[in-house]
Motif scaffolding. Structure first.
Motif, PDB file in Angstrom:
ATOM      1  N   ASN A  14      -9.313  -1.678   4.539  1.00  0.00           N
ATOM      2  CA  ASN A  14      -9.730  -0.482   5.671  1.00  0.00           C
ATOM      3  C   ASN A  14     -10.984  -0.142   5.065  1.00  0.00           C
ATOM      4  OD1 ASN A  14     -10.031   1.942   6.464  1.00  0.00           O
ATOM      5  ND2 ASN A  14      -7.904   1.807   7.273  1.00  0.00           N
ATOM      6  N   GLY A  70      -5.422  -4.826   1.379  1.00  0.00           N
ATOM      7  CA  GLY A  70      -6.105  -4.090   2.432  1.00  0.00           C
ATOM      8  C   GLY A  70      -7.454  -3.727   1.986  1.00  0.00           C
ATOM      9  N   HIS A 100      -4.986   5.739   7.934  1.00  0.00           N
ATOM     10  CA  HIS A 100      -3.728   5.034   8.282  1.00  0.00           C
ATOM     11  C   HIS A 100      -2.865   5.816   9.334  1.00  0.00           C
ATOM     12  CE1 HIS A 100      -5.146   2.494   4.976  1.00  0.00           C
ATOM     13  NE2 HIS A 100      -4.996   3.502   4.209  1.00  0.00           N
ATOM     14  N   GLU A 157      -4.166  -3.075  10.261  1.00  0.00           N
ATOM     15  CA  GLU A 157      -4.982  -3.012   9.123  1.00  0.00           C
ATOM     16  C   GLU A 157      -5.486  -4.133   8.749  1.00  0.00           C
ATOM     17  OE1 GLU A 157      -5.770  -0.214   7.232  1.00  0.00           O
ATOM     18  OE2 GLU A 157      -4.136   1.453   8.249  1.00  0.00           O
ATOM     19  N   ARG A 177      -9.177   8.250   4.880  1.00  0.00           N
ATOM     20  CA  ARG A 177      -8.284   7.239   5.085  1.00  0.00           C
ATOM     21  C   ARG A 177      -7.575   7.482   6.353  1.00  0.00           C
ATOM     22  NH1 ARG A 177      -4.932   6.476  -0.199  1.00  0.00           N
ATOM     23  NH2 ARG A 177      -7.095   7.111  -1.032  1.00  0.00           N
ATOM     24  N   SER A 179       0.041   4.396   0.617  1.00  0.00           N
ATOM     25  CA  SER A 179      -0.208   5.473   1.719  1.00  0.00           C
ATOM     26  C   SER A 179       0.341   4.746   3.077  1.00  0.00           C
ATOM     27  CB  SER A 179      -1.732   5.599   1.879  1.00  0.00           C
ATOM     28  OG  SER A 179      -2.414   6.317   1.022  1.00  0.00           O
ATOM     29  N   ILE A 180       0.254   3.723   3.246  1.00  0.00           N
ATOM     30  CA  ILE A 180       0.795   3.071   4.433  1.00  0.00           C
ATOM     31  C   ILE A 180       2.350   2.944   4.347  1.00  0.00           C
ATOM     32  CG2 ILE A 180       0.962   1.032   5.800  1.00  0.00           C
ATOM     33  CD1 ILE A 180      -1.979   0.456   5.030  1.00  0.00           C
ATOM     34  N   ARG A 205      -4.065   5.249  12.902  1.00  0.00           N
ATOM     35  CA  ARG A 205      -3.790   3.813  13.219  1.00  0.00           C
ATOM     36  C   ARG A 205      -2.252   3.602  13.595  1.00  0.00           C
ATOM     37  NH1 ARG A 205      -7.690  -0.529  11.535  1.00  0.00           N
ATOM     38  NH2 ARG A 205      -9.342   0.612  10.367  1.00  0.00           N
ATOM     39  N   ASP A 245       0.720  -1.129   0.050  1.00  0.00           N
ATOM     40  CA  ASP A 245      -0.021   0.007   0.020  1.00  0.00           C
ATOM     41  C   ASP A 245       0.862   1.285  -0.031  1.00  0.00           C
ATOM     42  OD1 ASP A 245      -3.043   0.665   0.958  1.00  0.00           O
ATOM     43  OD2 ASP A 245      -1.333   2.295   1.582  1.00  0.00           O
TER      44      ASP A 245
END
Ligand code: S3P
Length: 450
Positions: A271, A269, A203, A299, A201, A29-30, A206, A27
């Motif tokens: 989410n 993912g 992320h 996640e 989102r 973004s992560i 988290r 991912d």
């Protein structure tokens, strides 16, 4: 040896019977966030499954320029030795965010909490995108900027010597802006509050918790308020990066529209704040199942199973846009192969992505023989039904990876091949895209041209 730069022309030919089980890259973004929080933590953070696309490499390189130690041990396996909050150092050269809006907005948030000056730029696509949306809240926290007209890159930022906490109401639903405010808030004493009009989102939230920050999330009349207690000590924490649902979207839609196909995409993912596409495809009648649901480093993930489906048109409400903002180009492709009309609303943000995606999708579909209507913030696609999209066009990617990939997917089920003028930009988010699809049985030709 100095000639015109090479471009990568890609041609998607009509393909059937895609099949197999393949992992999509980590991912995006992560991956950015894992590197950034690792750099701000105390100790060594190990990251597995990091996306090794150009965008994330830009973040890794810049964190190195700022004094964090970022090392690649093996494919997807990276280590970051953090310097602690406020511990980054003045870079001795320009920071180049490349094509990445996420790198730019998040790292400007980080820099806003460090009292030194840095100079930043990006590629031609990023230099046209608005940075005012982060310049505004970061200025309120005490940072100062000199930017080009309309708040565009290149710019100079001087971080705040004494960053102030703030309550910031986001004018647009943007996880990048929310994250920039929270990242700057790490350096401020007291509570920094970001209030978003629609949930985006989460992320950053988290991962902040996983690294030991104190965070509250409350839904109220103004939207969702995220409250961060500033100046925590972040502790290095291992991160396992799930497969990117925004990348999975491309083979997924290919599996739906190419005849006699069946694919499995493991550990993607899911989410809920990223899952708008799955919900929408289900409403369109897609044979898509999310199997073996589990958690990976905080996640939710699942294995996606998809089979060729008879799709029908769908109306997507504006409130769903933040949960699938990057998926509209490939959703529009699915809609072209559906029976009936699809309407997508609330798409204003698509105009300020890597390209004006709303215009690019409308133009590309029309060139491929699909009737569309475009307004300032909506798109209507008149679906033609399975196997009936003419294709046969050449599409300009305009430095936008998702436009390139969406139209290659369209070409796989079209009556005539679809060409992308230059697919190099796909490397930003989905290295190996063409070969992954070829591995599933898709016919995608790749050639270098001057
Ligand atoms: C991202 C947020 C979204 C998305 C982008 C990644 C993130 O942008 O389009 O690809 O990682 O926070 P906006 O925050 O501008 O909506």
């Amino acid at each position: 040896m100095f000639g015109p730069p090479l471009v990568t022309r890609l041609v998607a030919h009509p393909s059937t019977a895609l099949s197999g089980r393949v992992s999509v890259p980590g991912d995006k973004s992560i991956s950015h966030r894992a590197l950034i929080f690792g750099a701000l933590a105390v100790g060594e953070t190990r990251i597995d499954g990091l996306l090794e696309g150009e965008d994330v490499r830009a973040t890794a390189r810049i964190l190195g320029q700022l004094g964090a130690e970022v090392r690649r041990d093996a494919a997807g396996c990276w280590r970051v030795r953090g310097v602690g909050i406020g511990g980054l150092a003045e870079p001795d050269d320009l920071l180049d965010f490349g094509n990445s809006g996420t790198a730019a907005r998040l790292l400007l948030g980080v820099l806003a909490g460090h009292p030194f000056t840095a100079f930043a730029t990006g590629d031609a696509s990023l230099r046209r995108r608005p940075m005012g949306r982060v310049i505004d809240p970061l200025t309120r926290m005490g940072a100062s900027f000199i930017a080009r007209s309309a708040g565009r890159l290149p710019l100079a930022i001087t971080g705040a010597a004494a960053p102030a906490p703030q309550v910031y109401r986001l004018p647009v639903a943007s996880a990048q802006v929310k994250s920039a405010v929270l990242l700057a808030g790490l350096s401020a004493p007291g509570e920094t509050i970001a209030i978003e009009p629609e949930p985006t989102r989460d992320h950053s939230e988290r991962m902040l918790r996983a690294f030991g920050a104190e965070l509250r999330v409350e839904d109220g009349p103004e939207g969702r308020a995220v409250t961060l207690l500033g100046q925590p000590e972040l502790t290095a924490t291992p991160v396992a990066v799930p497969g990117d649902p925004s990348s999975a979207a491309f083979p997924l839609v290919a599996g739906l529209i190419c005849d006699r196909s069946e694919l499995t995409l493991p550990a993607v993912g899911v989410n809920p704040l990223r899952a708008g596409l799955f919900e929408t495809l289900a409403e369109m009648g897609a044979d898509l199942t999310l199997e073996n649901r589990r958690e990976l480093a905080g996640e939710p993930v699942a294995d996606l199973r998809v089979r060729t489906s008879a799709l029908k048109g769908v109306e997507v409400p504006p409130g769903r846009a933040p949960a699938m903002i990057d998926e509209y180009p490939v959703l529009a492709v699915a809609a072209a192969y559906a029976q009936g009309t699809s309407v997508f609303r609330g798409l204003g943000e698509l105009r300020v992505k890597e390209s004006d995606r709303l215009a690019a999708v409308a133009r590309g579909l029309a060139a491929c023989g699909v009737a569309v209507e475009e307004t300032e913030d909506s798109l209507t696609v008149l679906g033609r039904g399975p196997g009936t999209v003419p294709g046969g066009a050449e599409i300009a990617a305009d430095l936008d990876h998702r436009i390139a990939m969406a139209f290659l997917v369209l070409g796989l089920a079209a009556q005539a091949p679809v060409t992308i003028d230059d697919g190099r930009t796909i490397e930003t988010s989905f290295p190996g895209f063409a070969s992954l699809l070829r591995g599933l049985g898709a016919e995608i030709e790749e050639s270098e041209a001057a």
